[in-house]
Design a protein around this motif. Structure first.
Motif, PDB file in Angstrom:
ATOM      1  N   ASP A 168     -43.285  56.076  13.388  1.00  0.00           N
ATOM      2  CA  ASP A 168     -42.722  56.256  14.493  1.00  0.00           C
ATOM      3  C   ASP A 168     -42.454  57.775  14.913  1.00  0.00           C
ATOM      4  N   MET A 169     -42.982  58.643  14.162  1.00  0.00           N
ATOM      5  CA  MET A 169     -42.858  59.980  14.323  1.00  0.00           C
ATOM      6  C   MET A 169     -44.083  60.603  14.247  1.00  0.00           C
ATOM      7  N   ARG A 170     -44.260  61.898  14.981  1.00  0.00           N
ATOM      8  CA  ARG A 170     -45.526  62.757  14.885  1.00  0.00           C
ATOM      9  C   ARG A 170     -45.146  63.807  13.667  1.00  0.00           C
ATOM     10  N   GLU A 214     -35.510  65.044  15.311  1.00  0.00           N
ATOM     11  CA  GLU A 214     -36.366  65.366  14.120  1.00  0.00           C
ATOM     12  C   GLU A 214     -35.916  64.851  12.824  1.00  0.00           C
ATOM     13  N   THR A 235     -41.274  64.557  14.557  1.00  0.00           N
ATOM     14  CA  THR A 235     -40.667  64.608  15.722  1.00  0.00           C
ATOM     15  C   THR A 235     -40.851  63.392  16.548  1.00  0.00           C
ATOM     16  N   SER A 236     -39.760  63.180  17.213  1.00  0.00           N
ATOM     17  CA  SER A 236     -40.167  61.984  18.333  1.00  0.00           C
ATOM     18  C   SER A 236     -39.269  62.278  19.455  1.00  0.00           C
ATOM     19  N   GLU A 237     -38.935  61.466  20.273  1.00  0.00           N
ATOM     20  CA  GLU A 237     -37.799  61.603  21.410  1.00  0.00           C
ATOM     21  C   GLU A 237     -36.535  61.468  20.838  1.00  0.00           C
ATOM     22  N   GLU A 238     -36.432  60.728  19.830  1.00  0.00           N
ATOM     23  CA  GLU A 238     -35.006  60.526  19.439  1.00  0.00           C
ATOM     24  C   GLU A 238     -34.587  61.799  18.585  1.00  0.00           C
TER      25      GLU A 238
END
Length: 835
Positions: A470-472, A419, A414-417
């Motif tokens: 760049d993602m969790r 899934e 997940t990220s602000e952008e």
């Protein structure tokens, strides 16, 4: 030891009193283990054993033998248990889990074992029967093979069971197997006839080949859409067998086939040593069949290309998959070009090769285990694939579930952008992801490509070094909880976002609860742009419903829980600048609740009809009427506002069908056709479309060698490839879709010309359409620019024609979204845009 040679020829029938030794070696069997004849009261081959009797006998064996652990690994749609019998010595059963872990660790990169441990590692055989229910000799042979393993003296099977574990699956497809047994037994004559025209040898639709929803389960090893496959694949990865066998039947005039198949039709990801081992195992089958005098062949006719069928799926995991094909009696007794073919004879061949498989497992133990270890350890890399969720939680989650079922450690990012999902690059994921355009051969037993991300219309990319930073990332578990929902009660309206695959299900569930639902054909935003909604967003006004606001909120909450969709709220009818207010009639249309008839039987394709039935009944929870096509003319069609006509052979369809459908067609009616159903609809005034000519013989060729004829014909077949289409995302059929390019699955060479109405072809093939798979020479160029979907109609109704099957094998999620949009939003298509 094997059965004695035939003394009575293949014509021995059920009235001749076959002894146990007709099928099995003459040994001193344990008298405490009931023979099949003692348990049933008749000998195997006298009748087709039903699944309940087969299951009961397997339970009796397990209760009387200390060589067996019985497991129920799942249930079919009809709630028949899926049984496995685990065979090994009593001593091994005392530490069965320890042995299983040792076997699995042997070929695991993190298993902590060395080559020196080989002698201690048990081999594993997964032996399965009759995945096609009407290929019944396998499931009947399973009874004899199961008895042999339980009752044969240890002097015969002791070494086999000491050094190996046999996972015995007596029936891959209980629902279809039982359906066929009932048919064959119901129509059996006391004085049997070998006339192939007798009703016994001509099953009624949908026949016993398929499962409850009429799917071919031997094409579901890769999609794993059904409980039978899901249980089997879980057991496969739990045990990681060295050999997997799959007992089938073929045409009555054939003999007996065993792998290997055509050497030029092996998937390039399959290791050469796999085929070498397959051939070595085949030597045991040859010797066994020689001994009993049965005709057989190998090395031709079948292939090892599509990893979605049982004899090939194992090959991409370091297992050797073996296909057996026995000429079918399709009942009890039939004429064939090789003489009278009896059901007992077909069973005997299957039993014989089941036993020769045990001999191969025992003698090739070290080679099979060494190959499995090398294949899996050499396939380890630090590369992987990232799959973009494409803003669609439902669709991407379903793909993640499939990948997890195949034993891949799936990561959820997940990220602000948005899934994404990550899986490591393994031989399996590479084979299941990457396109393929180069082939050694142009003939295929099944499809020539099967990219899973393309089936889901999800973008993906290969990456190195593990999960991107760049993602969790967290480990993904099937069925994991979704993010918390906004449970606030709306004062004005609720919104169902169109981006989720299951939005149509949410709409239907609301409608079924008596809720009025509208849909927007425009995108808009609220809260000063903080919340954006795409075309196809459904709106549920609080005002005007036939229930209180409190009751409406309760229903909405239940739908959220059922579909996993966060249904959003607003307390105002005003949207941001540029959008139309929620009361606008031009922007919001009220949706009618679909009342659906699916045409079946007669000349319809049961596979295609079953895919539609499963999609609506299982995935979207929408009830349908399965309406026999030959009864359309005498049925009350006014009950339905949607009729679906699957692919089929309609050249001789009675005129009363067309007459009734034309009388039914009208305002708020949607007629959906798939493939050749569209051609029939056009010929009968129910659709406006034109076929594009694809045949273009080369007049320069005046002579070809006779021996090339069969291969030339095969090279003209498009058995299954992936094509690129370009879509109009503003069209109601594309509600919820984000990208113009959509991969579609194609089989066959049927093409439609684009509609003359410039708005009536919402999806067409791209200028360079072929993405992956084999395509006959020149066909991709002919397909370029042709129509993938055409919207036409008459009398105010809509006919929506798909040139290819959007619901292919239940897992082509990327295009069955269009199919569901046709059902839910077809009536909203503007009349001026219809051909």
């Amino acid at each position: 030891m094997l059965p004695e040679p035939l003394t009575d020829g293949p014509t021995a029938n059920s009235d001749e009193g076959r002894p146990l030794t007709y099928y099995l070696p003459d040994l001193e069997y344990d008298p405490n283990i009931p023979t099949p004849e003692e348990f049933l009261g008749w000998q195997i081959g006298d009748w087709h054993i039903s699944h309940d009797l087969q299951q009961a006998y397997m339970r009796a064996l397990a209760a009387s033998s200390d060589r067996i652990t019985l497991e129920v690994i799942g249930h079919t749609y009809e709630q028949r248990p899926l049984l496995n019998l685990i065979y090994t010595t009593p001593e091994n059963h005392g530490r069965l889990e320890e042995l299983r872990e040792m076997h699995v660790n042997w070929s695991s990169p993190n298993g902590g074992m060395s080559d020196g441990d080989l002698a201690d590692v048990p081999g594993v055989l997964y032996q399965g029967y009759s995945i096609h229910g009407n290929e019944a000799s396998g499931g009947n042979a399973a009874v004899m093979a199961a008895y042999y393993l339980a009752a044969a003296p240890m002097s015969e099977v002791g070494e086999l069971l000491t050094n190996n574990i046999i996972v015995f699956d007596p029936c891959y497809n209980p629902d279809g197997f039982n359906r066929f047994a009932s048919w064959a037994n119901t129509h059996k004559n006391k004085n049997m006839t070998a006339d192939g025209q007798d009703r016994e040898y001509s099953e009624a639709y949908p026949r016993g080949r398929s499962n409850h929803y009429w799917f071919d389960l031997n094409r579901d090893w890769l999609p794993v859409q059904h409980p039978e496959s899901q249980a089997r694949i879980a057991q496969f990865h739990r045990w990681k067998p060295n050999i997997l066998t799959d007992h089938h039947e073929m045409g009555t005039d054939a003999t007996f086939f065993f792998m290997p198949g055509e050497s030029t039709r092996v998937h390039p990801m399959t290791a050469p040593v796999n085929q070498e081992l397959t051939a070595r195992i085949g030597e045991y089958h040859s010797a066994a069949l020689d001994r009993i005098g049965s005709l057989y062949y190998s090395g031709e006719g079948y292939d090892d290309f599509y990893y979605g069928k049982g004899s090939t799926y194992p090959d991409i995991f370091g297992t050797v998959g073996i296909l057996f094909e026995q000429a079918s009696s399709r009942g009890h007794l039939q004429e064939s070009e090789n003489g009278i073919l009896t059901f007992p004879f077909t069973i005997r061949n299957q039993v014989t090769t089941a036993l020769s498989t045990y001999e191969a497992l025992e003698n090739l133990h070290d080679d099979l285990l060494s190959y499995q270890r090398e294949f899996n350890l050499e396939g380890v890399t630090s590369d992987g694939y990232v799959i973009d969720a494409d803003g669609d939680p439902g669709r991407s989650r379903e793909l993640a579930d499939i990948l997890a079922r195949h034993g891949l450690p799936v990561q959820h990012g997940t990220s602000e952008e948005g899934e994404a999902y990550y899986v490591p690059k393994t031989p399996f994921s590479e084979a299941a992801f990457e396109p393929i355009l180069e082939f050694e051969d142009s003939l295929f037993y099944d499809v020539s490509t099967f990219s899973l991300p393309m089936a889901f219309n999800l973008p993906y990319r290969q990456v190195s070094g593990g999960t991107p930073t760049d993602m969790r990332w967290t480990s993904y578990q099937m069925g994991e909880a979704t993010a918390p929902f906004d449970r606030s009660r709306a004062e004005y309206a609720y919104f169902i976002p169109s981006n989720d695959y299951y939005s149509v299900r949410a709409i239907y569930e609301l409608q079924d609860a008596g809720v009025r639902v509208k849909v927007s054909d425009q995108s808009f935003s609220i809260n000063d742009g903080a919340t954006e909604f795409g075309r196809g967003t459904a709106m549920v006004p609080v005002y005007g419903q036939e229930m209180s606001a409190e009751e409406l909120h309760r229903i909405v909450t239940e739908v959220e829980d059922e579909t996993g969709i966060d249904i959003l709220t607003t307390n105002s009818g005003t949207v941001d600048a540029g959008g139309l207010m929620l009361g606008s009639r031009s922007a919001y249309q009220t949706l009618r609740k679909p009342e659906i008839a699916l045409l079946i039987e007669g000349s319809t394709s049961s596979l295609d009809a079953g895919e539609t039935w499963h999609l609506l009944d299982q995935r979207f929870g929408i009830p349908i009427t399965k309406l026999p096509i030959d009864e359309v003319g005498s049925s009350d069609l006014s009950r339905y506002n949607t009729i679906i006509m699957p692919d089929g052979y309609y050249n001789r369809l009675d005129e009363s069908v067309a007459t009734a459908l034309k009388e039914w067609m009208g305002r708020d009616k949607v007629f959906i056709t798939v493939e050749r159903a569209g051609t029939w609809a056009a010929k009968n005034g129910l659709a406006n479309l034109t076929e594009r000519k694809t045949s273009d013989p080369d007049s320069a060729i005046t002579q070809r060698p006779y021996e090339k004829a069969e291969r030339d014909r095969g090279g003209q077949v498009l058995g299954g490839s992936i094509y690129r289409t370009v879509a109009d995302l503003t069209h109601p059929l594309l509600f919820g879709m984000k990208r113009e390019e959509i991969p579609v699955f194609r089989s066959g060479t049927l093409l439609y010309e684009p509609a003359e109405n410039i708005y009536a072809t919402p999806v067409r093939y791209a200028d360079e359409p072929l993405i992956s798979g084999y395509s006959p020479r020149g066909f991709a160029q002919k397909a370029a620019g042709s129509a993938a979907v055409i919207v036409s109609g008459s009398r105010g109704g809509r006919t929506i024609s798909f040139a290819s099957n959007p619901n292919f094998r239940g897992f082509w999620y990327g295009t069955n979204r269009l199919f569901m949009n046709a059902i839910m939003f077809g009536t909203t298509i503007n009349g001026s845009t219809v051909e």
